[in-house]
Design a protein around this motif. Structure first.
Motif, PDB file in Angstrom:
ATOM      1  N   ARG A 154      56.474  16.212 -48.318  1.00 47.03           N
ATOM      2  CA  ARG A 154      56.702  16.016 -49.748  1.00 47.03           C
ATOM      3  C   ARG A 154      55.758  16.829 -50.611  1.00 47.03           C
ATOM      4  N   PHE A 155      54.471  16.866 -50.267  1.00 45.88           N
ATOM      5  CA  PHE A 155      53.488  17.391 -51.207  1.00 45.88           C
ATOM      6  C   PHE A 155      52.963  18.783 -50.883  1.00 45.88           C
ATOM      7  N   THR A 209      53.441  21.448 -53.611  1.00 44.20           N
ATOM      8  CA  THR A 209      52.546  21.609 -54.761  1.00 44.20           C
ATOM      9  C   THR A 209      51.611  22.814 -54.612  1.00 44.20           C
ATOM     10  N   SER A 250      62.672  17.090 -58.158  1.00 45.13           N
ATOM     11  CA  SER A 250      63.486  15.902 -58.394  1.00 45.13           C
ATOM     12  C   SER A 250      64.525  15.697 -57.287  1.00 45.13           C
ATOM     13  N   TYR A 289      62.809  14.041 -54.535  1.00 47.32           N
ATOM     14  CA  TYR A 289      62.583  12.630 -54.814  1.00 47.32           C
ATOM     15  C   TYR A 289      63.888  11.836 -54.819  1.00 47.32           C
ATOM     16  N   GLY A 301      55.678   5.724 -60.794  1.00 43.30           N
ATOM     17  CA  GLY A 301      56.327   6.808 -60.064  1.00 43.30           C
ATOM     18  C   GLY A 301      56.699   7.963 -60.972  1.00 43.30           C
ATOM     19  N   TYR A 338      52.904   9.551 -62.443  1.00 43.79           N
ATOM     20  CA  TYR A 338      51.964  10.220 -61.544  1.00 43.79           C
ATOM     21  C   TYR A 338      52.558  11.483 -60.945  1.00 43.79           C
ATOM     22  N   ILE A 339      53.892  11.521 -60.785  1.00 45.29           N
ATOM     23  CA  ILE A 339      54.507  12.632 -60.059  1.00 45.29           C
ATOM     24  C   ILE A 339      54.450  13.938 -60.836  1.00 45.29           C
ATOM     25  N   GLY A 368      51.447  15.174 -59.466  1.00 45.27           N
ATOM     26  CA  GLY A 368      51.701  15.360 -58.046  1.00 45.27           C
ATOM     27  C   GLY A 368      52.537  16.590 -57.750  1.00 45.27           C
ATOM     28  N   THR A 369      53.367  17.001 -58.690  1.00 45.60           N
ATOM     29  CA  THR A 369      54.214  18.178 -58.495  1.00 45.60           C
ATOM     30  C   THR A 369      53.561  19.457 -59.005  1.00 45.60           C
ATOM     31  N   GLN A 371      60.185   8.848 -59.567  1.00 46.36           N
ATOM     32  CA  GLN A 371      59.813  10.218 -59.204  1.00 46.36           C
ATOM     33  C   GLN A 371      60.962  11.202 -59.435  1.00 46.36           C
TER      34      GLN A 371
END
Length: 395
Positions: free
Chosen positions: A20-21, A24, A46, A49, A216, A219-220, A223-224, A338
């Motif tokens: 997922r991350f 970034t 998106s 997510y 969600g 914070y995302i 996070g993105t 998210q």
């Protein structure tokens, strides 16, 4: 039991830290090489997510036993494949499919991996080890950030995706072997002792769920886009990948630290405090200060896993013992949040040429979440001092 715990930690590192991350820290290089716009990057995030949201809904329907093991292993294969596959193409449609599949796989690995690991620890009487499981997310984030920082210039964005996929294949073999479910009868018995009925609806539980949705969505954004945000400012451009490593390192002990805070302060107070701290971290990059960027990464990494841990614990208590159902519901609304967050943030950035408005909006959303939690704490307190005392002791 040590092998099971290690397998679970590695599963979370692969599913969340990389699957997922990793997008970034790799995103700025992808944008520079391919011309990928911030609005398109937000769309890819998106879609990932969205996959996670749908995967969370589906994972809650998977029965115990060999089926759960098989679905977990299928998700593991899909996660590794979709990670490596990002490096084989520059086609936006292909990226969209891969990020969606990665989201599905992440949810399957995260929810089923946690469930099977926690069940195994419970059967062995090792519930005290639970906090260590969530360190996997931070380990994955820190490791992927370190890899991109050290090798990104040499390998390019394609090589980053390919080699991270290969690394996940190697470490994922241990999760494949060590994270399994026992036969259905034994698993059903264990699940029955853990509580799997329907959640008891209450105003505090509804407010917690709404707050978790907003968390969600808020914070995302960081996070993105954290690395991309820092890359856009001359003062912090060199800190992008390093800041993401700081995020991962701070996330590693986050669940353990905030669980301890929950025991000391009570779950509601600790959860509200974590949201406020995270809001400060989201807003700090606006200053353009390198020191503020590092602090921002540390505050962000040091809160988002802790918020997950505290929310799950509080949700289990408020649900009257229906832990499996409430965790599934919280995971689904978190995933829905998210989906909502990155697209408007990307569109705002594309229109204004700055991340400032997106960061202010994300901060506001997280603070509204904290306000809902304060209302939930007040309503829970009205139910009687005994409930509040129980919350503080069991956190």
């Amino acid at each position: 039991m040590v092998r099971v715990l290690i397998g679970g930690v590695l599963a979370l590192a692969i599913a969340m830290g990389v699957g997922r991350f990793a997008f970034t820290p790799i995103l700025p290089a992808m944008q520079a090489a391919t011309g990928l716009g911030t609005d398109a990057a937000g769309l890819l995030a998106s879609l990932n997510y969205l996959g996670y949201f749908l995967g969370a809904l589906g994972a809650g329907l998977v029965p115990h036993g060999t089926v759960r093991t098989a679905v977990f292993r299928t998700a593991l294969i899909a996660s590794v494949t979709s990670t490596a596959g990002m490096g084989f193409t520059e086609d936006m449609a292909a990226w969209a499919v891969l990020r969606f599949v990665s989201g599905l796989a992440s949810a399957g690995m995260f929810i089923l991996g946690i469930a099977m690991t926690l069940d195994a620890l419970a059967r062995a009487g090792r519930e005290s080890w639970t906090g260590w499981l969530y360190t996997g997310v931070g380990i994955g984030i820190a490791s992927s950030g370190l890899f991109v920082a050290l090798m990104g210039d040499r390998l390019g964005w394609r090589g980053d995706w390919l080699w991270l996929g290969l690394a996940c294949l190697g470490f994922g073999t241990l999760s494949w072997l060590w994270v399994t479910d026992p036969p259905r009868a034994a698993a059903h018995t264990a699940a029955g002792t853990a509580g799997g009925g329907s959640p008891q609806p209450s105003a505090p539980l509804v407010l917690l769920t709404l707050a978790y949705f907003l968390e969600g969505a808020g914070y995302i954004v960081t996070g993105t886009f954290l690395v991309a945000i820092l890359k856009t400012m001359p003062e912090t451009a060199q800190l992008g990948a390093a800041a993401w490593m700081v995020t991962g390192l701070a996330a590693m002990p986050s669940g353990i630290v905030w669980a301890a805070a929950g025991r000391k302060l009570g779950l509601w107070r600790a959860l509200i405090l974590a949201h406020v701290v995270q809001a400060v971290g989201i807003l700090l990059p606006i200053t353009g200060s390198p020191a503020a960027a590092v602090v921002s990464a540390a505050l962000f990494g040091g809160t988002f896993i802790g918020i997950v841990t505290l929310s799950f614990t509080l949700g289990r208590q408020l649900s009257g013992g229906a832990s499996a159902r409430v965790i599934g519901a919280l995971t689904a609304v978190y995933g829905l949040g998210q989906i909502v967050g990155p697209v408007p943030a990307g569109l705002v950035v594309a229109r204004t040429g700055s991340f400032d408005s997106a960061l202010v909006g994300a901060t506001a959303v997280v603070l509204v979440s904290a306000a809902l939690l304060a209302a939930g704490a007040w309503m829970a307190g009205r139910s009687g001092p005994a409930t509040v005392a129980l919350d503080a002791r069991r956190g």
